[in-house]
Design a protein around this motif. Structure first.
Motif, mmCIF file in Angstrom:
data_model
loop_
_atom_site.group_PDB
_atom_site.id
_atom_site.type_symbol
_atom_site.label_atom_id
_atom_site.label_comp_id
_atom_site.label_asym_id
_atom_site.label_seq_id
_atom_site.Cartn_x
_atom_site.Cartn_y
_atom_site.Cartn_z
ATOM 1 N N ASN A 45 10.431 -37.861 35.427
ATOM 2 C CA ASN A 45 9.822 -36.586 35.804
ATOM 3 C C ASN A 45 9.785 -35.620 34.633
ATOM 4 O O ASN A 45 10.800 -35.360 33.985
ATOM 5 C CB ASN A 45 10.594 -35.948 36.953
ATOM 6 C CG ASN A 45 10.476 -36.747 38.231
ATOM 7 O OD1 ASN A 45 9.562 -37.543 38.385
ATOM 8 N ND2 ASN A 45 11.398 -36.528 39.157
ATOM 9 N N GLN A 46 8.604 -35.065 34.391
ATOM 10 C CA GLN A 46 8.428 -34.060 33.357
ATOM 11 C C GLN A 46 8.529 -32.671 33.993
ATOM 12 O O GLN A 46 8.592 -32.523 35.209
ATOM 13 C CB GLN A 46 7.087 -34.264 32.667
ATOM 14 C CG GLN A 46 6.974 -35.640 32.008
ATOM 15 C CD GLN A 46 5.635 -35.872 31.362
ATOM 16 O OE1 GLN A 46 4.918 -34.944 31.024
ATOM 17 N NE2 GLN A 46 5.259 -37.139 31.210
ATOM 18 N N TYR A 47 8.514 -31.648 33.178
ATOM 19 C CA TYR A 47 8.712 -30.292 33.681
ATOM 20 C C TYR A 47 7.634 -29.866 34.681
ATOM 21 O O TYR A 47 7.894 -29.124 35.619
ATOM 22 C CB TYR A 47 8.754 -29.294 32.515
ATOM 23 C CG TYR A 47 10.002 -29.416 31.666
ATOM 24 C CD1 TYR A 47 11.217 -28.901 32.099
ATOM 25 C CD2 TYR A 47 9.967 -30.055 30.435
ATOM 26 C CE1 TYR A 47 12.360 -29.012 31.325
ATOM 27 C CE2 TYR A 47 11.108 -30.181 29.655
ATOM 28 C CZ TYR A 47 12.306 -29.649 30.106
ATOM 29 O OH TYR A 47 13.436 -29.771 29.341
ATOM 30 N N ASP A 48 6.406 -30.350 34.480
ATOM 31 C CA ASP A 48 5.320 -29.933 35.364
ATOM 32 C C ASP A 48 5.200 -30.805 36.612
ATOM 33 O O ASP A 48 4.260 -30.664 37.388
ATOM 34 C CB ASP A 48 3.984 -29.924 34.612
ATOM 35 C CG ASP A 48 3.645 -31.289 34.010
ATOM 36 O OD1 ASP A 48 4.440 -32.241 34.195
ATOM 37 O OD2 ASP A 48 2.598 -31.404 33.350
ATOM 38 N N TYR A 49 6.164 -31.712 36.810
ATOM 39 C CA TYR A 49 6.135 -32.584 37.982
ATOM 40 C C TYR A 49 6.424 -31.812 39.274
ATOM 41 O O TYR A 49 5.852 -32.078 40.319
ATOM 42 C CB TYR A 49 7.160 -33.696 37.799
ATOM 43 C CG TYR A 49 7.531 -34.430 39.068
ATOM 44 C CD1 TYR A 49 6.686 -35.397 39.612
ATOM 45 C CD2 TYR A 49 8.736 -34.163 39.725
ATOM 46 C CE1 TYR A 49 7.024 -36.074 40.773
ATOM 47 C CE2 TYR A 49 9.081 -34.833 40.886
ATOM 48 C CZ TYR A 49 8.227 -35.782 41.402
ATOM 49 O OH TYR A 49 8.565 -36.438 42.554
ATOM 50 N N TYR A 50 7.306 -30.826 39.199
ATOM 51 C CA TYR A 50 7.837 -30.202 40.402
ATOM 52 C C TYR A 50 6.838 -29.276 41.092
ATOM 53 O O TYR A 50 6.623 -29.378 42.298
ATOM 54 C CB TYR A 50 9.139 -29.479 40.060
ATOM 55 C CG TYR A 50 10.158 -30.454 39.535
ATOM 56 C CD1 TYR A 50 10.876 -31.262 40.400
ATOM 57 C CD2 TYR A 50 10.347 -30.622 38.160
ATOM 58 C CE1 TYR A 50 11.775 -32.208 39.924
ATOM 59 C CE2 TYR A 50 11.249 -31.567 37.672
ATOM 60 C CZ TYR A 50 11.955 -32.354 38.560
ATOM 61 O OH TYR A 50 12.821 -33.298 38.079
ATOM 62 N N GLN A 104 2.348 -40.036 36.013
ATOM 63 C CA GLN A 104 3.252 -39.881 34.873
ATOM 64 C C GLN A 104 3.448 -41.200 34.138
ATOM 65 O O GLN A 104 3.479 -41.234 32.907
ATOM 66 C CB GLN A 104 4.610 -39.349 35.348
ATOM 67 C CG GLN A 104 4.612 -37.866 35.639
ATOM 68 C CD GLN A 104 6.006 -37.327 35.940
ATOM 69 O OE1 GLN A 104 6.410 -36.300 35.418
ATOM 70 N NE2 GLN A 104 6.743 -38.006 36.780
#
Length: 290
Positions: A16-21, A146
């Protein structure tokens, strides 16, 4: 020879990257699209005669009904509701009932009480919170992309000619190869995540990431094991499967069987170590000798 158990230990728990949430840009755009209507509705907050006031408001500004589904955390423009008094399918893009019936809807769903009793101070802020919650439903799609994005990054670094989401029939037409063993003599249409055209071979690539377990992992592994077997009947085309995720630790048996028959089964660490670069440059002879 690679050791499966050692390879399995290198699986990542998450990518998970920062913009996933939360996709905040999408959240802001969605709220901005109905900001005028929400601000008009703000005039009703704390109303002492909410039914009369909202009726006047809708009659003067019928477009405000557009924002009602979002106030209920609903995406669609039509909402079905029923009780002992009847069944209704409300259209919030173009009114299909009387204003009074829409007021009934807002009353029975609790929206009138929410607005009139000042439980919120600003409908724009309220909808920002709702949109954040609704956007969490998009995490599944973002999670799937992703892994594809990660694989594509290494394809770009390898400097190869590659194509995204290419159908089996398109590969046959473009390079004149026969993929009938994979397509069950033309009965099946398969779309590959990526296709790479290297010097001596065409590589078809499937990618996925499984953070959790489940029956789907076993089905996927068995399916790709079959593809690997059938691909041996095809000249000039190789199958690559790039997968990762802690979920595989609960489905290791089936994955191990595929690992034994598919020497182009890779994970993220393999890509980080340059495995794809060596494969595309030197073929299978360059896989594990460096």
């Amino acid at each position: 020879m690679r050791n499966f158990d050692e390879w399995l230990k290198t699986m990542r728990p998450s990518i998970n990257q920062y913009d996933y949430y939360v996709d905040f840009n999408k959240v802001y755009e969605n709220v901005e699209a109905m900001k005028v209507e929400l601000n008009i509705m703000n005039s009703l907050i704390g109303s002492k005669n909410i039914e009369e006031d909202i009726k006047k408001l809708i009659e003067r500004y019928p477009e405000v009904i557009r924002c009602i589904p979002t106030l209920l955390a609903v995406r669609q423009t039509e909402i079905y509701a029923q009780d002992a008094e009847g069944a209704f399918n409300y259209n919030f893009k173009e009114m299909n009932y009387s204003v009074d019936q829409y007021i009934v809807f807002m009353g029975k769903t609790g929206l009138l009480d929410l607005i009139a009793n000042h439980l919120i101070n600003n409908l724009v802020d309220y909808c920002l919170g709702i949109e954040v919650g609704l956007d969490s439903n998009g995490r599944k799609n973002r999670g799937g992309h992703q892994m594809e994005d990660l694989v594509e990054k290494y394809l770009v670094e390898a400097g190869v000619e590659y194509y995204k989401e290419m159908y089996l029939t398109e590969i046959e037409e473009k390079w004149g190869v026969d993929l009938s063993p994979i397509s069950a003599e033309g009965k099946s249409t398969k779309r590959w995540d990526f296709v790479v055209k290297a010097q001596d071979n065409i590589y078809v690539i499937e990618t996925n990431f499984y953070g959790g377990g489940g029956s789907k992992l076993n089905e996927t592994s068995r399916s790709y094991e079959l593809i690997a077997s059938k691909m041996k009947e095809v000249n000039g085309v190789e199958f690559i499967w790039v997968t990762d995720g802690g979920g595989w630790k609960s489905a290791k048996k089936n994955l191990s069987e595929t690992f034994d028959v598919l020497d182009t089964l890779f994970n993220i660490q393999d890509m980080e170590e340059g495995t794809l670069n060596r494969l595309f440059a030197y073929g299978k002879s360059g896989l594990f000798d460096l």
